[in-house]
Design a protein around this motif. Structure first.
Motif, short mmCIF file in Angstrom:
data_model
loop_
_atom_site.label_atom_id
_atom_site.label_comp_id
_atom_site.label_asym_id
_atom_site.label_seq_id
_atom_site.Cartn_x
_atom_site.Cartn_y
_atom_site.Cartn_z
N ALA A 183 0.83 -1.21 0.00
CA ALA A 183 0.00 0.00 0.00
C ALA A 183 0.86 1.26 0.00
O ALA A 183 0.64 2.17 -0.80
CB ALA A 183 -0.93 0.00 1.21
N VAL A 184 1.83 1.33 0.91
CA VAL A 184 2.78 2.45 0.98
C VAL A 184 4.09 1.90 1.53
O VAL A 184 4.08 1.09 2.46
CB VAL A 184 2.29 3.59 1.92
CG1 VAL A 184 3.27 4.76 1.90
CG2 VAL A 184 0.90 4.08 1.55
N VAL A 185 5.20 2.35 0.96
CA VAL A 185 6.52 2.02 1.49
C VAL A 185 7.16 3.31 2.00
O VAL A 185 7.14 4.33 1.31
CB VAL A 185 7.42 1.38 0.41
CG1 VAL A 185 8.81 1.11 0.99
CG2 VAL A 185 6.81 0.08 -0.09
N PHE A 186 7.71 3.26 3.21
CA PHE A 186 8.37 4.40 3.83
C PHE A 186 9.88 4.19 3.73
O PHE A 186 10.40 3.15 4.13
CB PHE A 186 7.95 4.53 5.29
CG PHE A 186 6.48 4.81 5.47
CD1 PHE A 186 6.00 6.10 5.54
CD2 PHE A 186 5.57 3.76 5.54
CE1 PHE A 186 4.65 6.36 5.70
CE2 PHE A 186 4.21 4.01 5.69
CZ PHE A 186 3.74 5.30 5.76
N MET A 187 10.58 5.21 3.23
CA MET A 187 12.02 5.09 3.00
C MET A 187 12.65 6.47 3.07
O MET A 187 11.95 7.49 3.01
CB MET A 187 12.28 4.47 1.62
CG MET A 187 11.82 5.35 0.46
SD MET A 187 11.77 4.48 -1.14
CE MET A 187 10.15 3.72 -1.04
N ASN A 188 13.98 6.52 3.20
CA ASN A 188 14.67 7.79 3.07
C ASN A 188 15.24 7.91 1.66
O ASN A 188 15.11 6.99 0.83
CB ASN A 188 15.75 7.95 4.15
CG ASN A 188 16.85 6.90 4.07
OD1 ASN A 188 17.22 6.42 3.00
ND2 ASN A 188 17.38 6.51 5.23
N ARG A 189 15.83 9.04 1.38
CA ARG A 189 16.29 9.29 0.01
C ARG A 189 17.34 8.26 -0.44
O ARG A 189 17.30 7.79 -1.58
CB ARG A 189 16.86 10.72 -0.10
CG ARG A 189 17.33 11.07 -1.50
CD ARG A 189 17.91 12.47 -1.58
NE ARG A 189 18.52 12.68 -2.87
CZ ARG A 189 17.88 13.11 -3.95
NH1 ARG A 189 16.60 13.37 -3.89
NH2 ARG A 189 18.53 13.25 -5.10
N ARG A 190 18.27 7.90 0.44
CA ARG A 190 19.29 6.92 0.06
C ARG A 190 18.67 5.57 -0.29
O ARG A 190 19.08 4.90 -1.23
CB ARG A 190 20.32 6.76 1.19
CG ARG A 190 21.18 7.99 1.44
CD ARG A 190 22.26 7.70 2.46
NE ARG A 190 21.73 7.29 3.75
CZ ARG A 190 21.29 8.12 4.68
NH1 ARG A 190 21.34 9.43 4.48
NH2 ARG A 190 20.83 7.66 5.83
N GLU A 191 17.66 5.19 0.47
CA GLU A 191 16.97 3.93 0.20
C GLU A 191 16.19 4.00 -1.10
O GLU A 191 16.15 3.04 -1.88
CB GLU A 191 16.06 3.60 1.38
CG GLU A 191 16.84 3.28 2.65
CD GLU A 191 16.06 3.47 3.93
OE1 GLU A 191 16.59 3.09 5.00
OE2 GLU A 191 14.94 4.02 3.87
N ALA A 192 15.56 5.15 -1.36
CA ALA A 192 14.80 5.33 -2.60
C ALA A 192 15.71 5.24 -3.82
O ALA A 192 15.37 4.61 -4.83
CB ALA A 192 14.08 6.68 -2.59
N VAL A 193 16.87 5.87 -3.73
CA VAL A 193 17.83 5.84 -4.83
C VAL A 193 18.30 4.40 -5.09
O VAL A 193 18.42 3.96 -6.24
CB VAL A 193 19.02 6.77 -4.52
CG1 VAL A 193 20.20 6.50 -5.43
CG2 VAL A 193 18.59 8.23 -4.62
N ALA A 194 18.54 3.65 -4.01
CA ALA A 194 18.97 2.26 -4.17
C ALA A 194 17.88 1.41 -4.82
O ALA A 194 18.15 0.59 -5.70
CB ALA A 194 19.36 1.68 -2.81
N LEU A 195 16.64 1.61 -4.39
CA LEU A 195 15.54 0.81 -4.93
C LEU A 195 15.27 1.15 -6.39
O LEU A 195 14.99 0.26 -7.21
CB LEU A 195 14.27 1.05 -4.11
CG LEU A 195 13.04 0.24 -4.52
CD1 LEU A 195 13.31 -1.26 -4.41
CD2 LEU A 195 11.83 0.63 -3.67
N ALA A 196 15.37 2.44 -6.73
CA ALA A 196 15.07 2.88 -8.09
C ALA A 196 16.25 2.72 -9.04
O ALA A 196 16.10 2.92 -10.25
CB ALA A 196 14.62 4.33 -8.07
#
Length: 314
Positions: A183-196
């Protein structure tokens, strides 16, 4: 709308040690400071925040047969959370040790969490887990669970909202096979960059596009004191968090944000409004020297009033 939502959380509940440097941090040298120990963990921290915002919660985690396990057990009970955790008498309770600078920012974290990788895949196959998932209105997990456990959990929760916390850039990739079911994933910018699969210079637009390509339909991306980014089916937006009156410790602020946001979502709020409540909770956590900030009605309302409205991101 769910007036008193029931959340089942599966994930981290362990010993958190935080050492804060008293003066300027000097690498590769002895730094004077103080060490404190509390009980933390991604979903446990988030649940404490959610319970204070009116949610009924239960937690399934794993711990060892040591003195630290007793400390974790008492903290779960004190938080008003039903404890469904498994105990492995021949194992050590997981722990996380963070070194932070005098401004409260993280220098380095050290995770001793082998038990999570070992035990969670087996735990989610228990018949008891099927029963408690069926009784819950929503499921909350974190990336302390290995991918196999996450896949099994998402399958069990079919038809219910599943929320997730990233934990770290190394662990967020565990969520990839189930992103379309979250439904929603909570992450910080470093985690978002890694996932994307992006670099550190990625724009907000790049991050949103990258996370959508990865399979996410909705997410919240924190960035310390900078503007937080969110998106859902209604589009992308940002909210600039207010400046805290003081910074006692930033550890766990993102988890507090996730818990309060999920509690608001389960009361029927759209993500933009729910995230404002999450930011208020995070602000109170940052300002508090205690592991469990005081969410009085008046204090929370005061913090919420300082959070600006969401701004659309083109």
């Amino acid at each position: 709308m769910l007036k008193s939502a029931r959340i089942l959380a599966i994930g981290g509940a362990h010993i958190d040690r935080r050492g804060q440097v008293a003066g300027p941090y000097v690498p590769a040298a002895s730094n004077p400071g103080t060490m404190r120990e509390d009980v933390g963990g991604g979903v446990f921290n988030a649940l404490r925040s959610a319970v204070r915002r009116g949610v009924c919660a239960s937690l399934l985690s794993v711990r060892g047969g040591d003195a630290a396990a007793d400390t974790v057990s008492r903290a779960i009970a004190a938080a008003g959370i039903a404890d469904l955790s498994a105990v492995f008498l021949d194992r050590t309770t997981p722990s996380y040790t963070a070194l932070i600078d005098r401004e409260g920012e993280l220098i380095v974290g050290f995770a001793d969490m082998a038990l999570y990788d070992l035990a969670f895949p087996k735990q989610v196959r228990r018949s008891k887990v099927r029963e408690v998932v069926a009784a819950a209105d929503a499921v909350f997990c974190d990336a302390n669970l290995p991918t196999a456990a996450l896949e099994r959990l998402v399958a069990l929760a079919a038809g219910k909202p599943v929320f997730a916390i990233a934990i770290s850039p190394a662990k967020i990739v565990r969520l990839r096979p189930v992103l379309g079911n979250l439904a929603v994933v909570f992450m910080n910018r470093r985690e978002a960059v890694a996932l994307a699969g992006l670099d550190g210079a990625a724009s907000q637009h790049d991050i949103v596009d990258g996370l959508k390509r990865a399979g996410l339909g909705s997410a919240v991306v924190t960035a310390g004191g900078a503007a937080m980014l969110g998106f859902d089916e209604a589009g992308a937006f940002s909210i600039l968090p207010p400046t805290p009156r003081r910074i006692a410790d930033v550890t766990g602020a993102g988890d507090a944000l996730a818990g309060a946001t999920v509690a608001a979502l389960l009361r029927g709020m759209p993500l933009r409004a729910a995230l404002r409540e999450g930011i208020a909770a995070a602000t109170l956590a940052i300002e508090s020297a205690d592991a469990v900030p005081d969410f009085t009605a008046a204090g929370f309302a005061e913090a919420l009033a300082l959070v600006p409205d969401a701004q659309e991101v083109a």
